[in-house]
Design a protein around this motif. Structure first.
Motif, mmCIF file in Angstrom:
data_model
loop_
_atom_site.group_PDB
_atom_site.id
_atom_site.type_symbol
_atom_site.label_atom_id
_atom_site.label_comp_id
_atom_site.label_asym_id
_atom_site.label_seq_id
_atom_site.Cartn_x
_atom_site.Cartn_y
_atom_site.Cartn_z
ATOM 1 N N ALA A 154 -0.492 -1.954 -10.100
ATOM 2 C CA ALA A 154 -0.597 -1.252 -11.383
ATOM 3 C C ALA A 154 -2.034 -1.212 -11.880
ATOM 4 C CB ALA A 154 0.301 -1.934 -12.420
ATOM 5 N N ARG A 155 -2.745 -2.332 -11.766
ATOM 6 C CA ARG A 155 -4.090 -2.416 -12.341
ATOM 7 C C ARG A 155 -5.158 -1.880 -11.402
ATOM 8 N NH1 ARG A 155 -5.820 -8.169 -14.579
ATOM 9 N NH2 ARG A 155 -4.278 -7.534 -16.160
ATOM 10 N N GLU A 156 -5.148 -2.282 -10.136
ATOM 11 C CA GLU A 156 -6.232 -1.920 -9.232
ATOM 12 C C GLU A 156 -5.943 -0.646 -8.433
ATOM 13 O OE1 GLU A 156 -8.069 -4.934 -6.978
ATOM 14 O OE2 GLU A 156 -7.978 -6.442 -8.579
ATOM 15 N N PRO A 211 -2.741 -4.823 0.336
ATOM 16 C CA PRO A 211 -4.149 -5.129 0.032
ATOM 17 C C PRO A 211 -5.129 -4.268 0.816
ATOM 18 C CG PRO A 211 -3.178 -6.858 1.381
ATOM 19 C CD PRO A 211 -2.053 -5.961 0.945
ATOM 20 N N PHE A 212 -4.631 -3.602 1.881
ATOM 21 C CA PHE A 212 -5.475 -2.697 2.657
ATOM 22 C C PHE A 212 -5.693 -1.364 1.930
ATOM 23 C CE2 PHE A 212 -6.001 0.506 6.062
ATOM 24 C CZ PHE A 212 -7.127 -0.028 6.695
ATOM 25 N N ALA A 213 -4.857 -1.063 0.918
ATOM 26 C CA ALA A 213 -4.871 0.239 0.256
ATOM 27 C C ALA A 213 -6.169 0.488 -0.501
ATOM 28 C CB ALA A 213 -3.690 0.350 -0.700
ATOM 29 N N THR A 214 -6.542 1.772 -0.592
ATOM 30 C CA THR A 214 -7.728 2.208 -1.334
ATOM 31 C C THR A 214 -7.312 2.654 -2.737
ATOM 32 O OG1 THR A 214 -7.510 4.515 -0.665
ATOM 33 C CG2 THR A 214 -8.708 3.045 0.830
ATOM 34 N N PRO A 215 -8.272 2.875 -3.646
ATOM 35 C CA PRO A 215 -7.917 3.313 -5.003
ATOM 36 C C PRO A 215 -7.336 4.724 -5.094
ATOM 37 C CG PRO A 215 -10.079 2.259 -4.971
ATOM 38 C CD PRO A 215 -9.685 2.471 -3.551
ATOM 39 N N ASP A 216 -7.365 5.507 -3.999
ATOM 40 C CA ASP A 216 -6.732 6.822 -4.033
ATOM 41 C C ASP A 216 -5.237 6.638 -4.309
ATOM 42 O OD1 ASP A 216 -5.213 9.134 -2.953
ATOM 43 O OD2 ASP A 216 -7.204 9.885 -2.451
ATOM 44 N N LYS A 217 -4.768 7.141 -5.463
ATOM 45 C CA LYS A 217 -3.427 6.828 -5.936
ATOM 46 C C LYS A 217 -2.337 7.225 -4.950
ATOM 47 C CE LYS A 217 -2.559 7.408 -10.280
ATOM 48 N NZ LYS A 217 -2.220 7.993 -11.615
ATOM 49 N N LEU A 237 1.109 3.912 1.241
ATOM 50 C CA LEU A 237 1.004 2.624 1.924
ATOM 51 C C LEU A 237 1.963 1.598 1.324
ATOM 52 C CD1 LEU A 237 -2.865 2.398 2.418
ATOM 53 C CD2 LEU A 237 -1.134 2.727 4.192
ATOM 54 N N VAL A 238 2.105 1.602 0.005
ATOM 55 C CA VAL A 238 3.028 0.662 -0.646
ATOM 56 C C VAL A 238 4.469 0.967 -0.236
ATOM 57 C CG1 VAL A 238 3.963 -0.105 -2.871
ATOM 58 C CG2 VAL A 238 1.494 0.164 -2.584
ATOM 59 N N VAL A 239 4.821 2.251 -0.216
ATOM 60 C CA VAL A 239 6.176 2.642 0.206
ATOM 61 C C VAL A 239 6.436 2.189 1.637
ATOM 62 C CG1 VAL A 239 7.609 4.629 0.827
ATOM 63 C CG2 VAL A 239 6.471 4.571 -1.397
ATOM 64 N N ALA A 240 5.477 2.457 2.539
ATOM 65 C CA ALA A 240 5.641 2.059 3.940
ATOM 66 C C ALA A 240 5.766 0.543 4.061
ATOM 67 C CB ALA A 240 4.461 2.565 4.770
ATOM 68 N N ALA A 241 4.923 -0.169 3.321
ATOM 69 C CA ALA A 241 4.959 -1.631 3.366
ATOM 70 C C ALA A 241 6.309 -2.163 2.906
ATOM 71 C CB ALA A 241 3.840 -2.213 2.505
ATOM 72 N N GLU A 242 6.818 -1.631 1.803
ATOM 73 C CA GLU A 242 8.079 -2.123 1.248
ATOM 74 C C GLU A 242 9.260 -1.785 2.168
ATOM 75 O OE1 GLU A 242 8.819 -3.931 -1.721
ATOM 76 O OE2 GLU A 242 6.717 -4.357 -1.306
ATOM 77 N N PHE A 243 9.269 -0.574 2.733
ATOM 78 C CA PHE A 243 10.377 -0.170 3.595
ATOM 79 C C PHE A 243 10.418 -1.026 4.860
ATOM 80 C CE2 PHE A 243 12.448 2.223 6.931
ATOM 81 C CZ PHE A 243 13.575 2.734 6.300
#
Length: 412
Positions: free
Chosen positions: A247-249, A303-309, A315-321
């Motif tokens: 949410a923040r970063e 944590p590998f993700a960039t600030p591009d929303k 990446l978050v979706v892939a990680a969670e799935f």
């Protein structure tokens, strides 16, 4: 998957599984409706909400090991599950009644959260032993796929159903749906007829001590407990900081976060249906090991993700799935190995010890997360949690687990 329909054609298992699914769903509705009752009806503060959440999970930390000894000592597993369902229904019913009488207080909700937490723990410990009485040894993996799949389904459907009920009925009245679900589960369990394992009559203190000694002297179980404890410690550090980080970063909106978490639950549901297929081809031990690496390892994408929303969201979706799928491989295969190794007289004690360990390390993990996030920052702390989670598989490598092609023989 070919054995799952055979299990579902067995009336006793089908009723047990349906009752367990309904009970899981009721638990998940409660996790939304009870806190929303505190917020919307009583205007609870953040600190008061923290107490409410802690009281709901505290029984597992305090009583799980003793509950396992109690269940093994006195037996009557089905009756314990029925009484747990009826007890939760009765306790939750007091909330809408007190609300209607304008007598609802925050202390009342705290008591409800604690008592329902105790009863849910007792239900889960007893159901673990009843499962082994219902399911043939050769069907452990497929039976676990169904029970853990229904648990994942409750995570997908429960919070959403709870939110809709709160929207339609108000938070306190929505708890009536939980009351109905627990009563329905109790009625189904009442119709289950089977021969349960005979309880062991011995002193409570030696009962618990013998259960712990059995775990410590069984290499595969010892490795599962040590690895599971480390994995849950690292995952708690990760998840405590995860929402704050994305949410923040990364700047993800609440809607994006909700979708990502929902797809993680879908990944777990998918994993529950493919675990049997994977274990038949790779072996039950390697499946457990693969899940133990995949579950935390996939989270490295965050944590590998960039600030591009939108890149971050993908990446978050892939990680969670993928992580959710790994969790089911780990959970179902590991639980099946535990069931196969554990004699009937120790089942509840072993499960109680595992629940106590897991909830204990989760408490420690939350404190460690706060310290790491403050000292080194969110992204480095997430990396440490992911790396530690992957390394938690090492105890399995040095135990017989990785070489298990099929379920092991019962340990002495």
């Amino acid at each position: 998957m070919d054995r799952i329909p055979r299990l579902l054609h067995q009336v006793t298992f089908r009723r047990f599984w349906t009752a367990q699914t309904i009970s899981f769903l009721g638990d998940q509705v409660s996790t939304v409706a009870l806190p929303l009752t505190a917020v919307l009806a009583l205007d609870a503060s953040a600190a008061e909400m923290g107490v409410l959440g802690a009281l709901a999970s505290l029984p597992n930390l305090l009583f799980a090991l003793h509950a396992g000894g109690f269940v093994d000592r006195y037996g009557r597993l089905r009756h314990m599950m029925i009484l747990s369902d009826i007890g939760r229904a009765a306790v939750l019913l007091t909330v809408p009644v007190a609300y209607a009488l304008d007598a609802l207080t925050l202390a009342h909700l705290w008591v409800v959260a604690f008592v329902t937490g105790v009863l849910a723990m007792l239900f889960n410990v007893a159901s673990n032993s009843l499962f082994a009485a219902l399911v043939d040894r050769d069907d452990y993996v497929n039976g676990m796929s169904l029970t853990r799949g229904s648990f994942s389904f409750s995570w997908v459907a429960g919070p959403g159903l709870g939110g809709m009920l709160v929207q339609a009925l108000s938070a306190p009245v929505a708890l009536l749906a939980d009351v109905v679900s627990f009563l329905g589960s109790a009625l189904l369990l009442r119709s289950v007829s089977l021969e349960e394992p005979a309880p062991e009559k011995e002193r409570s203190s030696s009962h618990i001590r013998d259960g712990l000694r059995f775990v410590s002297r069984t290499p595969a179980l010892r490795a599962k407990f040590v690895g599971g404890g480390l994995l849950n410690l690292c995952y708690t550090v990760y998840f405590t900081l995860f929402l704050l980080f994305i949410a923040r970063e990364l700047g993800l909106t609440p809607g994006m976060i909700g979708v990502a978490l929902g797809l993680g639950a879908v990944g777990a549901l998918f994993g529950s249906f493919v675990t049997g297929w994977v274990s038949r081809r790779a072996g039950i031990g390697p499946t457990f090991l693969i899940g133990s690496v995949l579950f935390p390892g996939a989270l490295a994408l965050v944590p590998f993700a960039t600030p591009d929303k939108w890149v971050a969201f993908g990446l978050v979706v892939a990680a969670e799935f993928v992580s959710g799928m790994g969790l089911m491989l780990c959970d179902i295969a590991g639980s099946s190995i535990q069931q196969a190794l554990t004699p009937d007289r120790y089942r509840s004690r072993v499960q109680g010890a595992y629940l106590g360990l897991i909830h204990g390390v989760r408490t420690a993990g939350a404190l460690v997360a706060g310290a790491l996030g403050t000292l080194i920052g969110l992204r480095p702390a997430l990396w440490l949690a992911v790396i530690g989670g992957v390394l938690s598989c090492l105890p399995l490598l040095f135990a017989p687990v990785a070489r298990m092609r099929t379920l092991p023989e019962q340990a002495e």
